[in-house]
Design a protein around this motif. Structure first.
Motif, PDB file in Angstrom:
ATOM      1  N   SER A 119     -13.122  -5.987  -8.474  1.00 16.74           N
ATOM      2  CA  SER A 119     -13.984  -4.860  -8.102  1.00 16.74           C
ATOM      3  C   SER A 119     -13.788  -3.729  -9.101  1.00 16.74           C
ATOM      4  O   SER A 119     -13.143  -2.718  -8.788  1.00 16.74           O
ATOM      5  CB  SER A 119     -13.664  -4.375  -6.687  1.00 16.74           C
ATOM      6  OG  SER A 119     -13.797  -5.405  -5.739  1.00 16.74           O
ATOM      7  N   PRO A 120     -14.315  -3.847 -10.321  1.00 17.25           N
ATOM      8  CA  PRO A 120     -14.102  -2.812 -11.331  1.00 17.25           C
ATOM      9  C   PRO A 120     -14.593  -1.446 -10.865  1.00 17.25           C
ATOM     10  O   PRO A 120     -15.712  -1.303 -10.395  1.00 17.25           O
ATOM     11  CB  PRO A 120     -14.926  -3.317 -12.526  1.00 17.25           C
ATOM     12  CG  PRO A 120     -15.061  -4.782 -12.306  1.00 17.25           C
ATOM     13  CD  PRO A 120     -15.131  -4.960 -10.818  1.00 17.25           C
ATOM     14  N   GLY A 121     -13.741  -0.456 -10.986  1.00 17.07           N
ATOM     15  CA  GLY A 121     -14.105   0.915 -10.647  1.00 17.07           C
ATOM     16  C   GLY A 121     -13.862   1.312  -9.214  1.00 17.07           C
ATOM     17  O   GLY A 121     -13.856   2.504  -8.895  1.00 17.07           O
ATOM     18  N   TRP A 122     -13.635   0.364  -8.305  1.00 10.71           N
ATOM     19  CA  TRP A 122     -13.475   0.690  -6.883  1.00 10.71           C
ATOM     20  C   TRP A 122     -11.997   0.782  -6.505  1.00 10.71           C
ATOM     21  O   TRP A 122     -11.205  -0.092  -6.822  1.00 10.71           O
ATOM     22  CB  TRP A 122     -14.165  -0.351  -6.016  1.00 10.71           C
ATOM     23  CG  TRP A 122     -15.651  -0.278  -6.105  1.00 10.71           C
ATOM     24  CD1 TRP A 122     -16.478  -1.072  -6.838  1.00 10.71           C
ATOM     25  CD2 TRP A 122     -16.492   0.677  -5.448  1.00 10.71           C
ATOM     26  NE1 TRP A 122     -17.778  -0.691  -6.686  1.00 10.71           N
ATOM     27  CE2 TRP A 122     -17.830   0.388  -5.839  1.00 10.71           C
ATOM     28  CE3 TRP A 122     -16.267   1.741  -4.580  1.00 10.71           C
ATOM     29  CZ2 TRP A 122     -18.916   1.133  -5.379  1.00 10.71           C
ATOM     30  CZ3 TRP A 122     -17.354   2.478  -4.119  1.00 10.71           C
ATOM     31  CH2 TRP A 122     -18.658   2.170  -4.516  1.00 10.71           C
ATOM     32  N   PHE A 123     -11.674   1.886  -5.807  1.00 12.61           N
ATOM     33  CA  PHE A 123     -10.307   2.157  -5.377  1.00 12.61           C
ATOM     34  C   PHE A 123     -10.317   2.575  -3.912  1.00 12.61           C
ATOM     35  O   PHE A 123     -11.360   2.882  -3.333  1.00 12.61           O
ATOM     36  CB  PHE A 123      -9.691   3.289  -6.216  1.00 12.61           C
ATOM     37  CG  PHE A 123      -9.300   2.881  -7.611  1.00 12.61           C
ATOM     38  CD1 PHE A 123      -7.966   2.819  -7.975  1.00 12.61           C
ATOM     39  CD2 PHE A 123     -10.260   2.577  -8.552  1.00 12.61           C
ATOM     40  CE1 PHE A 123      -7.596   2.451  -9.250  1.00 12.61           C
ATOM     41  CE2 PHE A 123      -9.909   2.211  -9.838  1.00 12.61           C
ATOM     42  CZ  PHE A 123      -8.564   2.149 -10.184  1.00 12.61           C
ATOM     43  N   MET A 124      -9.149   2.616  -3.326  1.00 10.17           N
ATOM     44  CA  MET A 124      -8.971   3.135  -1.968  1.00 10.17           C
ATOM     45  C   MET A 124      -7.788   4.089  -1.985  1.00 10.17           C
ATOM     46  O   MET A 124      -6.772   3.817  -2.633  1.00 10.17           O
ATOM     47  CB  MET A 124      -8.702   1.995  -0.981  1.00 10.17           C
ATOM     48  CG  MET A 124      -8.522   2.480   0.464  1.00 10.17           C
ATOM     49  SD  MET A 124      -8.217   1.093   1.603  1.00 10.17           S
ATOM     50  CE  MET A 124      -6.559   0.628   1.097  1.00 10.17           C
ATOM     51  N   LYS A 125      -7.919   5.227  -1.285  1.00  9.05           N
ATOM     52  CA  LYS A 125      -6.796   6.150  -1.190  1.00  9.05           C
ATOM     53  C   LYS A 125      -6.565   6.549   0.261  1.00  9.05           C
ATOM     54  O   LYS A 125      -7.510   6.692   1.047  1.00  9.05           O
ATOM     55  CB  LYS A 125      -7.012   7.389  -2.055  1.00  9.05           C
ATOM     56  CG  LYS A 125      -8.085   8.346  -1.564  1.00  9.05           C
ATOM     57  CD  LYS A 125      -8.042   9.626  -2.376  1.00  9.05           C
ATOM     58  CE  LYS A 125      -9.084  10.632  -1.883  1.00  9.05           C
ATOM     59  NZ  LYS A 125      -8.967  11.930  -2.560  1.00  9.05           N
ATOM     60  N   THR A 126      -5.305   6.708   0.597  1.00 12.38           N
ATOM     61  CA  THR A 126      -4.890   7.189   1.920  1.00 12.38           C
ATOM     62  C   THR A 126      -4.074   8.448   1.710  1.00 12.38           C
ATOM     63  O   THR A 126      -3.125   8.452   0.913  1.00 12.38           O
ATOM     64  CB  THR A 126      -4.069   6.133   2.663  1.00 12.38           C
ATOM     65  OG1 THR A 126      -4.879   4.962   2.861  1.00 12.38           O
ATOM     66  CG2 THR A 126      -3.618   6.657   4.021  1.00 12.38           C
ATOM     67  N   GLU A 127      -4.445   9.531   2.425  1.00 11.62           N
ATOM     68  CA  GLU A 127      -3.862  10.846   2.124  1.00 11.62           C
ATOM     69  C   GLU A 127      -3.494  11.612   3.391  1.00 11.62           C
ATOM     70  O   GLU A 127      -4.224  11.596   4.384  1.00 11.62           O
ATOM     71  CB  GLU A 127      -4.861  11.670   1.306  1.00 11.62           C
ATOM     72  CG  GLU A 127      -4.385  13.067   0.943  1.00 11.62           C
ATOM     73  CD  GLU A 127      -5.383  13.806   0.082  1.00 11.62           C
ATOM     74  OE1 GLU A 127      -5.726  13.281  -1.008  1.00 11.62           O
ATOM     75  OE2 GLU A 127      -5.850  14.892   0.493  1.00 11.62           O
ATOM     76  N   TYR A 128      -2.354  12.283   3.327  1.00 14.17           N
ATOM     77  CA  TYR A 128      -1.935  13.244   4.362  1.00 14.17           C
ATOM     78  C   TYR A 128      -2.138  14.647   3.808  1.00 14.17           C
ATOM     79  O   TYR A 128      -1.857  14.913   2.636  1.00 14.17           O
ATOM     80  CB  TYR A 128      -0.472  13.040   4.728  1.00 14.17           C
ATOM     81  CG  TYR A 128       0.105  14.201   5.517  1.00 14.17           C
ATOM     82  CD1 TYR A 128      -0.092  14.299   6.892  1.00 14.17           C
ATOM     83  CD2 TYR A 128       0.819  15.212   4.876  1.00 14.17           C
ATOM     84  CE1 TYR A 128       0.411  15.373   7.608  1.00 14.17           C
ATOM     85  CE2 TYR A 128       1.331  16.285   5.588  1.00 14.17           C
ATOM     86  CZ  TYR A 128       1.126  16.365   6.960  1.00 14.17           C
ATOM     87  OH  TYR A 128       1.625  17.428   7.664  1.00 14.17           O
ATOM     88  N   ARG A 129      -2.633  15.552   4.668  1.00 13.51           N
ATOM     89  CA  ARG A 129      -2.830  16.943   4.246  1.00 13.51           C
ATOM     90  C   ARG A 129      -2.449  17.894   5.369  1.00 13.51           C
ATOM     91  O   ARG A 129      -2.737  17.636   6.540  1.00 13.51           O
ATOM     92  CB  ARG A 129      -4.280  17.174   3.835  1.00 13.51           C
ATOM     93  CG  ARG A 129      -4.568  18.556   3.289  1.00 13.51           C
ATOM     94  CD  ARG A 129      -6.011  18.689   2.835  1.00 13.51           C
ATOM     95  NE  ARG A 129      -6.331  17.789   1.740  1.00 13.51           N
ATOM     96  CZ  ARG A 129      -7.530  17.741   1.155  1.00 13.51           C
ATOM     97  NH1 ARG A 129      -8.519  18.529   1.595  1.00 13.51           N
ATOM     98  NH2 ARG A 129      -7.740  16.905   0.157  1.00 13.51           N
TER      99      ARG A 129
END
Length: 260
Positions: free
Chosen positions: A199-209
């Motif tokens: 999946s070129p270019g596709w990412f996933m991020k998980t974030e706490y704020r």
């Protein structure tokens, strides 16, 4: 003598043929290729959602003088939200990535508001917020970034309608308002090239704020004519969120392979 010369000529001819055959049989070996190198530099967009908790330190004060009428107590709540945003990252060596970003959040994170003197209570909703900041990341692997971030944030809180202890509306409310503050957080972002799927270019991020907004004093108002009452509520707001987003990186076409 002639026989000796003929013998030497035959040996030389046979040796030359054998050498030519050996050269022709040698396999072709390709030049070594450098290991693939991922590059995080470039623009990206993202969208996702998550859940949040809201806390506020509240006290009732006199509307005219601002004198505290009750001790400060902490109230809380929870809810959900969606988020969209964009940013730019710069990978300045093989390990570190720095960037800037901006995003917006929208949804329904509710918190309790109380006036124990009038024995009334209500629910205040964080309807939308925005943030702009910077982040610094460390590459755990070429396609996995662990990061911390921080910056400025603003939020819009909706109107609070009061009820009595039995849940019956009492005809009073607090108006909606905006507040500014700051936030800190962190997360992990990784490529979706997993399980044999490309999946070129596709990412996933998980974030706490964690976002902190300045204190606000609001006068309690009658619904009929917005007439001010004698009590006001003074409260700050502290919101914690966890989100998961799908990220698309415009410059990402897969690992960059050095050419020779």
């Amino acid at each position: 003598m002639k026989k000796i010369l003929l013998a030497l000529t035959a040996v030389a001819a046979m040796t030359g043929s054998a050498s030519a055959a050996d050269l022709a049989a040698r396999p072709y070996v390709k030049a070594p290729v450098a290991a693939p190198v991922a590059n995080w530099t470039g623009f990206y967009i993202f969208g996702g959602g998550g859940g949040g908790l809201s806390n506020a330190d509240q006290s009732v004060v006199d509307t005219v003088t601002g004198t505290p009428l009750t001790i400060t107590q902490r109230q809380g709540g929870s809810g959900w939200f969606g988020t969209v945003g964009l940013g730019y990252d710069w990978q300045f060596n093989s390990t570190w990535v720095a960037g800037v970003f901006a995003d917006g959040q929208f949804g329904s994170i509710r918190a309790t508001i109380q006036d124990p003197l009038f024995q009334i209570t209500g629910s205040q909703k964080l309807e939308d917020s925005w943030a702009a900041g910077v982040r610094l990341g460390w590459l755990v692997a070429p396609n996995v970034l662990s990061y911390v971030n921080g910056g400025y944030s603003g939020a819009h809180f909706g109107q609070t309608n009061f009820t009595n202890l039995a849940g019956v509306p009492v005809g009073a409310h607090l108006g909606s308002y905006n507040r500014n503050g700051w936030f800190v957080g962190g997360g992990v972002e990784n490529s979706l090239n997993i399980f044999g799927i490309t999946s070129p270019g596709w990412f996933m991020k998980t974030e706490y704020r964690s976002a902190f907004y300045n204190a606000k004093t609001q006068t309690e108002l009658l619904d009929a004519g917005n007439v001010p009452l004698v009590n006001s509520i003074r409260a700050n707001s502290w919101n914690q969120t966890v989100s998961t987003s799908l990220v698309y990186r415009f410059n990402w076409t897969g690992p960059v392979v050095a050419k020779y």
